[in-house]
Design an enzyme around this catalytic site. Structure first.
Site: not given
Ligand code: PEP
Length: 256
Positions: A10-12, A95, A167, A173, A214, A235-236
């Site tokens: 997920n590039w947000k 989300h 999540e 994040g 994360s 995400g990241g």
């Molecule tokens: C997300 O936004 O779905 C997510 C899991 O982000 P991150 O991996 O950065 O915690």
């Protein structure tokens, strides 16, 4: 029951179209081999069609970060699931960032899920509790309620296309992930067993459930080793080619 794992990046609100296309072109050949894992990236709407064109014919699929249930109409700034259909395989909905900052309600998540399924696409339905709910011991009850609301009116046959992403908000994040064992326990009791009650064993046992929060190359194996975790929403770590490639490699090795 064998479930094909799915890793979705997920590039947000990151990567301009030129950056997104360059990234997709670099990533696709690196993850071409891992046939037992589905992999997808979710660019911004602005970059989505360009990334979809760049990835056509590759095994890397495209997901949207949201999608409106109405086919078209007076919904300023929205993009409908119908419009997304030629470009994506998956649509992420619910989300926690949209729930927290953009008033995404359980009711809308359910409408979106139905529209996505009606278009022949697959929803990735994100659920998860806040830190306060977690500390108050309300995790299972809350996540269960989100799952029930999101799936209201969805048939057992359509459930084959649904992916749920658990999540915990406090892990997104923040660099602070749940332990694999804890995530597995919550996924089983709050998601898989809720689906078992709503449908039956066959639907529950074939449902794919991702963990998100994360996830990184260093903790991926711990999550993928869990019996109820069938991939990750990332995400990241999906913003770096090397990290995202490593996540897919680890999923393919551990789940393969
Ligand atoms: C997300 O936004 O779905 C997510 C899991 O982000 P991150 O991996 O950065 O915690």
């Amino acid at each position: 029951m064998a479930r094909t794992p799915i890793i979705c990046g997920n590039w947000k609100m990151n990567k301009r179209p030129d950056e997104a296309v360059a990234f997709a072109r670099e990533l696709a050949p690196k993850v071409a081999e891992f046939g037992n894992v589905e992999r997808a990236v979710a660019p911004t709407f602005l970059a989505l069609t360009a990334v979809a064109d760049a990835l056509r014919g590759t095994a890397l699929q495209v997901a949207a970060q949201d999608g409106h249930w109405a086919a078209e109409g007076a919904y300023t700034s929205e993009v409908s699931v119908t419009m997304l259909r030629p470009y994506v395989s998956y649509v992420i909905i619910g989300h926690s960032e949209r729930r927290a900052y953009l008033n995404e309600s359980d009711e809308n998540v359910n409408r979106k899920a139905k529209a996505i399924l009606a278009e022949g696409l697959r929803p990735i339905i994100a659920v998860g509790e806040s830190l306060a709910q977690n500390e108050a011991g309300e995790t299972v009850e809350f996540v269960r309620s989100q799952v029930m609301a999101a799936l209201a009116g969805i048939s057992a046959a359509d459930m084959a296309e649904v992916v749920i992403a658990y999540e915990p908000i406090w892990a997104i994040g923040t660099g602070r992930s749940a332990s694999g064992e804890l995530a597995d326990r919550i996924i089983k009791s709050a998601v898989r067993d809720t689906v078992r009650e709503l449908y039956d064993d066959a639907v529950a046992d074939s449902l794919r459930i991702q963990y998100g929060g994360s996830v990184k190359p260093g903790n991926m194996e711990e999550f993928m080793s869990q019996p109820n975790i069938d991939g990750a929403l990332v995400g990241g770590a999906s913003l770096q080619v090397a990290d995202f490639t490593a996540l897919i490699e680890i999923a393919a090795r551990v789940k393969g």
